[in-house]
Write an enzyme that holds these catalytic residues in place. Structure first.
Site, mmCIF file in Angstrom:
data_model
loop_
_atom_site.group_PDB
_atom_site.id
_atom_site.type_symbol
_atom_site.label_atom_id
_atom_site.label_comp_id
_atom_site.label_asym_id
_atom_site.label_seq_id
_atom_site.Cartn_x
_atom_site.Cartn_y
_atom_site.Cartn_z
ATOM 1 N N LYS A 15 26.307 -2.970 47.719
ATOM 2 C CA LYS A 15 26.795 -2.888 46.341
ATOM 3 C C LYS A 15 27.158 -4.267 45.801
ATOM 4 O O LYS A 15 26.812 -4.619 44.679
ATOM 5 C CB LYS A 15 28.042 -1.995 46.251
ATOM 6 C CG LYS A 15 27.826 -0.550 46.655
ATOM 7 C CD LYS A 15 29.084 0.293 46.415
ATOM 8 C CE LYS A 15 30.262 -0.113 47.279
ATOM 9 N NZ LYS A 15 30.113 0.171 48.709
ATOM 10 N N ARG A 90 36.287 5.983 43.953
ATOM 11 C CA ARG A 90 36.101 6.317 45.360
ATOM 12 C C ARG A 90 36.679 7.679 45.703
ATOM 13 O O ARG A 90 36.501 8.142 46.841
ATOM 14 C CB ARG A 90 36.813 5.280 46.218
ATOM 15 C CG ARG A 90 35.946 4.204 46.833
ATOM 16 C CD ARG A 90 36.860 3.300 47.660
ATOM 17 N NE ARG A 90 36.179 2.515 48.651
ATOM 18 C CZ ARG A 90 35.709 1.290 48.443
ATOM 19 N NH1 ARG A 90 35.787 0.745 47.251
ATOM 20 N NH2 ARG A 90 35.158 0.616 49.423
ATOM 21 N N ARG A 129 28.673 -9.602 58.634
ATOM 22 C CA ARG A 129 28.915 -10.075 57.263
ATOM 23 C C ARG A 129 29.909 -11.242 57.233
ATOM 24 O O ARG A 129 30.893 -11.254 57.939
ATOM 25 C CB ARG A 129 29.465 -8.926 56.417
ATOM 26 C CG ARG A 129 29.920 -9.377 55.034
ATOM 27 C CD ARG A 129 29.920 -8.271 54.027
ATOM 28 N NE ARG A 129 30.996 -7.318 54.238
ATOM 29 C CZ ARG A 129 31.165 -6.262 53.449
ATOM 30 N NH1 ARG A 129 30.336 -6.019 52.461
ATOM 31 N NH2 ARG A 129 32.150 -5.424 53.696
ATOM 32 N N ARG A 162 35.891 -10.862 56.691
ATOM 33 C CA ARG A 162 36.964 -10.057 56.130
ATOM 34 C C ARG A 162 37.777 -9.377 57.224
ATOM 35 O O ARG A 162 37.226 -8.927 58.227
ATOM 36 C CB ARG A 162 36.372 -8.986 55.209
ATOM 37 C CG ARG A 162 36.225 -9.456 53.775
ATOM 38 C CD ARG A 162 35.390 -8.531 52.948
ATOM 39 N NE ARG A 162 35.764 -7.117 53.087
ATOM 40 C CZ ARG A 162 35.205 -6.141 52.380
ATOM 41 N NH1 ARG A 162 34.275 -6.412 51.498
ATOM 42 N NH2 ARG A 162 35.569 -4.894 52.559
ATOM 43 N N ARG A 173 36.983 3.327 57.309
ATOM 44 C CA ARG A 173 36.345 3.222 55.988
ATOM 45 C C ARG A 173 35.198 4.217 55.845
ATOM 46 O O ARG A 173 35.035 4.843 54.799
ATOM 47 C CB ARG A 173 35.844 1.791 55.751
ATOM 48 C CG ARG A 173 36.974 0.837 55.384
ATOM 49 C CD ARG A 173 36.637 -0.594 55.741
ATOM 50 N NE ARG A 173 35.574 -1.161 54.923
ATOM 51 C CZ ARG A 173 34.856 -2.225 55.284
ATOM 52 N NH1 ARG A 173 35.070 -2.814 56.459
ATOM 53 N NH2 ARG A 173 33.938 -2.694 54.488
HETATM 54 P P1 ADP Z 1 33.494 -2.033 51.073
HETATM 55 O O1 ADP Z 1 32.666 -1.402 50.000
HETATM 56 O O2 ADP Z 1 32.763 -3.026 51.886
HETATM 57 O O3 ADP Z 1 34.246 -1.053 51.925
HETATM 58 P P2 ADP Z 1 35.391 -3.094 49.059
HETATM 59 O O4 ADP Z 1 35.486 -4.552 48.904
HETATM 60 O O5 ADP Z 1 34.807 -2.291 47.962
HETATM 61 O O6 ADP Z 1 34.646 -2.890 50.441
HETATM 62 O O7 ADP Z 1 36.858 -2.490 49.345
HETATM 63 C C1 ADP Z 1 37.672 -2.996 50.357
HETATM 64 C C2 ADP Z 1 38.946 -2.154 50.470
HETATM 65 O O8 ADP Z 1 39.689 -2.225 49.233
HETATM 66 C C3 ADP Z 1 38.747 -0.666 50.716
HETATM 67 O O9 ADP Z 1 38.546 -0.360 52.080
HETATM 68 C C4 ADP Z 1 40.081 -0.111 50.178
HETATM 69 O O10 ADP Z 1 41.128 -0.351 51.098
HETATM 70 C C5 ADP Z 1 40.333 -0.980 48.966
HETATM 71 N N1 ADP Z 1 39.719 -0.373 47.762
HETATM 72 C C6 ADP Z 1 38.684 -0.889 47.049
HETATM 73 N N2 ADP Z 1 38.344 -0.055 46.028
HETATM 74 C C7 ADP Z 1 39.185 1.003 46.108
HETATM 75 C C8 ADP Z 1 39.324 2.214 45.375
HETATM 76 N N3 ADP Z 1 38.520 2.502 44.332
HETATM 77 N N4 ADP Z 1 40.294 3.081 45.750
HETATM 78 C C9 ADP Z 1 41.097 2.827 46.787
HETATM 79 N N5 ADP Z 1 40.998 1.718 47.540
HETATM 80 C C10 ADP Z 1 40.065 0.809 47.217
#
Ligand code: ADP
Ligand code: ZN
Length: 216
Positions: A15, A90, A129, A162, A173
């Site tokens: 993404k 999400r 990554r 990360r 996750r």
């Molecule tokens: P990835 O898609 O690689 O899991 P992101 O950078 O989108 O990583 O998100 C990293 C973390 O940030 C998630 O695991 C969560 O803890 C938090 N996060 C991001 N977006 C949301 C969301 N929409 N709702 C709740 N937590 C979120």
């Protein structure tokens, strides 16, 4: 052209990579809740302190917090010309809040671009990554190497791994993805907005396919 876009898919599906390509090509605003949380952590704000515990364990930040930051961002003037939501919504409450908000501000979602990817490949991508600390650009130690080891091609910033890109947090996750986020595909399918793309094809090919679809 479709310009108010949600990007969906499991962690590691690509993404962030696709968002950067589309943002540069169409000049859309990239709204990544993950990036917003990581910026807040780096800046040491209250939001960052709150989010850090959840993120490091792979857990979701509470809905009311996440919905709040997206509302604020999406309502800003620069999103008028189109936006990419990356990592939001999400959960079902987030999707419902987003529906209300986009009506309120009259910026309806045009499409939901979903990136499919199998789990083995996700694990491979995420464990290798590396991310630029300064601009967030993604790399991979085998398949998307920077020109100079440990240095971002785009901005010269340092690359790092990360805190949540480890096996333990990734399991958490993925389970949140399956239980809370994947059901949203149904929600958007019913709304007639969902379009699937196979992310195993590689980022350039996916980018081309998505461009063609958005311009149709
Ligand atoms: P990835 O898609 O690689 O899991 P992101 O950078 O989108 O990583 O998100 C990293 C973390 O940030 C998630 O695991 C969560 O803890 C938090 N996060 C991001 N977006 C949301 C969301 N929409 N709702 C709740 N937590 C979120
Ligand atoms: Zn960079």
């Amino acid at each position: 052209m479709k310009k108010n876009i949600i990007l969906m898919g499991p962690p590691g599906a690509g993404k962030g990579t696709l968002a950067k390509q589309l943002k540069n090509y169409y000049n859309l605003v990239h709204i990544s809740t993950g990036d917003m949380f990581r910026d807040a952590i780096k800046a040491g704000t209250e939001l960052g302190k709150l989010a850090k515990g959840y993120i490091d364990h792979g857990d979701l930040v509470p809905d009311e917090v996440t919905i709040g930051i997206v509302k604020e961002r999406l309502s800003q003037k620069d999103c008028e010309g189109g936006f990419l939501l990356d990592g939001f919504p999400r959960t079902l409450p987030q999707a419902e809040a987003l529906s209300l908000l986009t009506k309120e501000i009259n910026r309806p979602i045009d499409t939901v671009v979903n990136l499919d990817c199998d789990e083995k490949e996700l694990v491979r991508r995420i464990s290798g990554r590396r991310v630029c600390k300064t601009c967030g650009a993604p790399y991979h130690i085998d398949t998307m190497k920077p020109k100079v080891d440990g240095v971002c091609d785009l901005c010269g910033g340092p690359l790092y791994q990360r805190a949540d890109d480890n096996e333990e947090a990734l399991k958490v996750r993925l389970s949140h993805y399956v239980n809370q986020t994947k059901p949203l595909l149904d929600y958007y399918e019913k709304a007639g907005l969902l379009r699937n793309f196979n992310s195993l094809r590689g980022s350039e090919q996916v980018f081309d396919e998505v461009k063609e679809f958005l311009e149709k």
